[in-house]
Design a protein around this motif. Sequence first.
Motif, short mmCIF file in Angstrom:
data_model
loop_
_atom_site.label_atom_id
_atom_site.label_comp_id
_atom_site.label_asym_id
_atom_site.label_seq_id
_atom_site.Cartn_x
_atom_site.Cartn_y
_atom_site.Cartn_z
N VAL A 89 17.30 0.34 -35.79
CA VAL A 89 16.50 1.13 -36.73
C VAL A 89 17.47 2.05 -37.45
CG1 VAL A 89 14.61 2.79 -36.91
CG2 VAL A 89 14.58 1.06 -35.10
N LYS A 132 15.86 4.27 -25.71
CA LYS A 132 16.34 4.40 -27.08
C LYS A 132 17.69 5.12 -27.12
CE LYS A 132 11.67 4.53 -28.85
NZ LYS A 132 10.68 5.19 -29.69
N ALA A 147 19.97 -5.75 -29.99
CA ALA A 147 18.92 -4.73 -29.85
C ALA A 147 18.16 -4.64 -31.16
CB ALA A 147 19.56 -3.37 -29.54
N ARG A 148 17.03 -3.94 -31.11
CA ARG A 148 16.33 -3.63 -32.36
C ARG A 148 17.08 -2.46 -33.00
NH1 ARG A 148 11.91 -3.44 -30.06
NH2 ARG A 148 11.76 -1.19 -29.73
N CYS A 179 18.95 0.15 -22.92
CA CYS A 179 18.23 0.45 -24.17
C CYS A 179 17.90 -0.84 -24.91
CB CYS A 179 19.08 1.33 -25.08
SG CYS A 179 19.38 2.96 -24.39
N ASP A 180 16.74 -0.85 -25.56
CA ASP A 180 16.42 -2.00 -26.41
C ASP A 180 16.26 -1.60 -27.88
OD1 ASP A 180 14.00 -0.72 -26.34
OD2 ASP A 180 12.97 -2.29 -25.21
N GLU A 181 16.39 -0.30 -28.15
CA GLU A 181 16.30 0.14 -29.55
C GLU A 181 17.46 1.09 -29.83
OE1 GLU A 181 12.38 1.01 -31.10
OE2 GLU A 181 13.17 2.82 -32.06
#
Length: 292
Positions: free
Chosen positions: A102, A8, A99-100, A52-54
């Motif tokens: 948020v 993250k 990426a996701r 990182c994917d988030e």
Amino acid sequence: MAGMKIRKAVIPAAGMGTRFLPATKVMPKEMLPLVDKPLLQYGVEEAVAAGCDEVILITGRGKVTMEDHFDRAPELEASLERRGKLELLEAVREVTRLARIVVTRQSEPLGLGHAVLQAKEIVGDEPFCVILPDDVVTHGEPCMKQMVCAFEKTQSSILGSEIVEGDAIQNYGCLECTVDADDPRLLRVTDMVEKPKPQDAPSQNAIIGRYILTPRIFQLLEELKPGAGGELQLTDAIKALIQYEKVYGYRFKGTRHDAGDKFGFLKATVDFALERDDLGPAFREWLRTRNF
Ligand code: G1P
């Protein structure tokens, strides 16, 4: 914490961008483009390149365009498709797949430490990275990727660092540190001070806007008292972290530009343009004709 992965990335992007007014009166400074990509996109791409994917964006009022940038744009995409502009269509779509994303808000400008604290629940109990999108670093191996490699060895918090000249240290977090015996890029941090007066600076090792932090930082951020400039300083929380855990500086490979500053932004624009296959050769030729 053995073998923990960095999944993250936190990108603080709630600032007012006063150094770029009037351009940033209605447009977030993170959306200023270097050539054709906003600063924020470079930050997200660097996080993704580091594994990182988030990505957790810390935003504020008037900054929704940043979220929209990473979302689908059906009318635009349909129009590009109709007109056969397939390369542009891919560039627009690619952003949405990075990426996701948020989003959470920092509703009061209480400092970088406070901004990072807003990500506490979303990050949870794992190490994470922080990328300040104003700081752009050019190198074949992206800066955060280099730092994640170092983290794989140390499993400790790591701060991007570079030596700055003279009085410039007063604009940065500053490290008191010793060079690691096995790896000259690693600095063992013994103390830190945010924006010291030049005569009080323990060294010329500045922190740049790249951090890998262990989750204990959140507890320390919660206990933090206002520091330099009356703000909750991330530097002060990391200084407190040193009492519990090892903290390292990392002398990254590459060139850093402060793109939040007009002069730094111009230099970054020139460097990025010169590196582009499509623009670089012609731009270099044109620069030669300027007779500097
Ligand atoms: C922040 C940090 C500082 C760090 C700098 C890097 O300062 O507080 O420790 O050296 O980023 O860019 P700012 O530039 O937001 O004032």
